[in-house]
Design a protein around this motif. Structure first.
Motif, PDB file in Angstrom:
ATOM      1  N   ASP A 236     -18.423  27.975 -38.931  1.00 38.09           N
ATOM      2  CA  ASP A 236     -18.091  28.542 -39.885  1.00 38.09           C
ATOM      3  C   ASP A 236     -19.234  27.866 -41.229  1.00 38.09           C
TER       4      ASP A 236
ATOM      5  N   GLN B 170     -16.391  33.322 -46.529  1.00 41.55           N
ATOM      6  CA  GLN B 170     -16.307  32.166 -45.996  1.00 41.55           C
ATOM      7  C   GLN B 170     -14.709  31.358 -45.670  1.00 41.55           C
ATOM      8  N   LEU B 171     -15.056  30.601 -47.134  1.00 42.40           N
ATOM      9  CA  LEU B 171     -14.400  30.220 -47.663  1.00 42.40           C
ATOM     10  C   LEU B 171     -12.842  30.468 -47.037  1.00 42.40           C
TER      11      LEU B 171
ATOM     12  N   LEU C 237     -22.055  28.448 -43.953  1.00 43.73           N
ATOM     13  CA  LEU C 237     -21.597  28.247 -44.523  1.00 43.73           C
ATOM     14  C   LEU C 237     -23.173  27.099 -45.296  1.00 43.73           C
TER      15      LEU C 237
ATOM     16  N   GLY D  59     -11.768  30.138 -43.710  1.00 42.45           N
ATOM     17  CA  GLY D  59     -12.033  28.624 -43.423  1.00 42.45           C
ATOM     18  C   GLY D  59      -9.685  28.319 -43.448  1.00 42.45           C
ATOM     19  N   ILE D  60     -10.242  28.655 -44.877  1.00 38.85           N
ATOM     20  CA  ILE D  60      -8.070  28.870 -44.980  1.00 38.85           C
ATOM     21  C   ILE D  60      -7.541  29.508 -44.383  1.00 38.85           C
TER      22      ILE D  60
ATOM     23  N   ILE E  14     -20.134  33.368 -49.199  1.00 37.96           N
ATOM     24  CA  ILE E  14     -19.564  31.994 -48.689  1.00 37.96           C
ATOM     25  C   ILE E  14     -18.455  32.099 -49.820  1.00 37.96           C
ATOM     26  N   VAL E  15     -17.396  33.043 -50.672  1.00 44.52           N
ATOM     27  CA  VAL E  15     -16.273  33.429 -50.608  1.00 44.52           C
ATOM     28  C   VAL E  15     -15.727  33.895 -49.739  1.00 44.52           C
TER      29      VAL E  15
END
Length: 147
Positions: A42, A80-81, A46, A84-85, A77-78
């Motif tokens: 990820d 992917q964030l 990113l 990640g969370i 990108i959003v």
């Protein structure tokens, strides 16, 4: 802990775990390693999207698909964030506990769907021709300078 006498010295022997205990521990370790590996991938994606965003912002409105690319890259990108969370959340679960297993399955399914959408977005982004070369920028600068 059992002790085995070997010659003149005593050797401590660890208790042998049954097959279920070994499997449960290995499954949790595997899941943690898998989450870390997915997180690394990820981060790589990113980074690629950040580079694409930089390029599209440098070219600006002169890019044929500027607004579309800006929206797709930003959305990627959003998302992917978000993944990640979710990785952090799923990484904190212990799948050896029944309560955490249900949550892990649900989170894993959500992550799978979001990653699929991110993949489709990035295929579309690639299809619209983001160039990593600085040559198109030079051509645009030369075009602007010619009378």
């Amino acid at each position: 802990m059992a002790q085995i006498v070997a010659g003149d010295e005593r050797v401590n022997e660890k208790p042998i775990l049954n097959a279920w205990q070994m499997k449960a521990m290995d499954a949790n370790r595997y899941a943690t390693k898998k989450t870390i590996a997915q997180g690394m991938l990820d981060i790589a994606l990113l980074t690629a999207n950040a580079s694409q965003l930089k390029y599209i912002l440098q070219v600006g409105e002169q890019h044929q698909f500027y607004k579309l690319m800006l929206i797709l890259i930003s959305l990627s990108i959003v998302m992917q964030l978000l993944v990640g969370i979710l990785f952090v959340a799923i990484g904190s679960l212990n799948i050896n506990r029944q309560k955490d297993q249900t949550a892990a399955i649900i989170l894993n399914d959500i992550i799978l769907v979001v990653i699929f959408v991110i993949s489709v977005l990035n295929v579309i982004i690639s299809g619209f021709g983001i160039e990593y070369s600085s040559q198109p920028l030079r051509l645009l600068e030369q075009h602007a300078k010619t009378p």
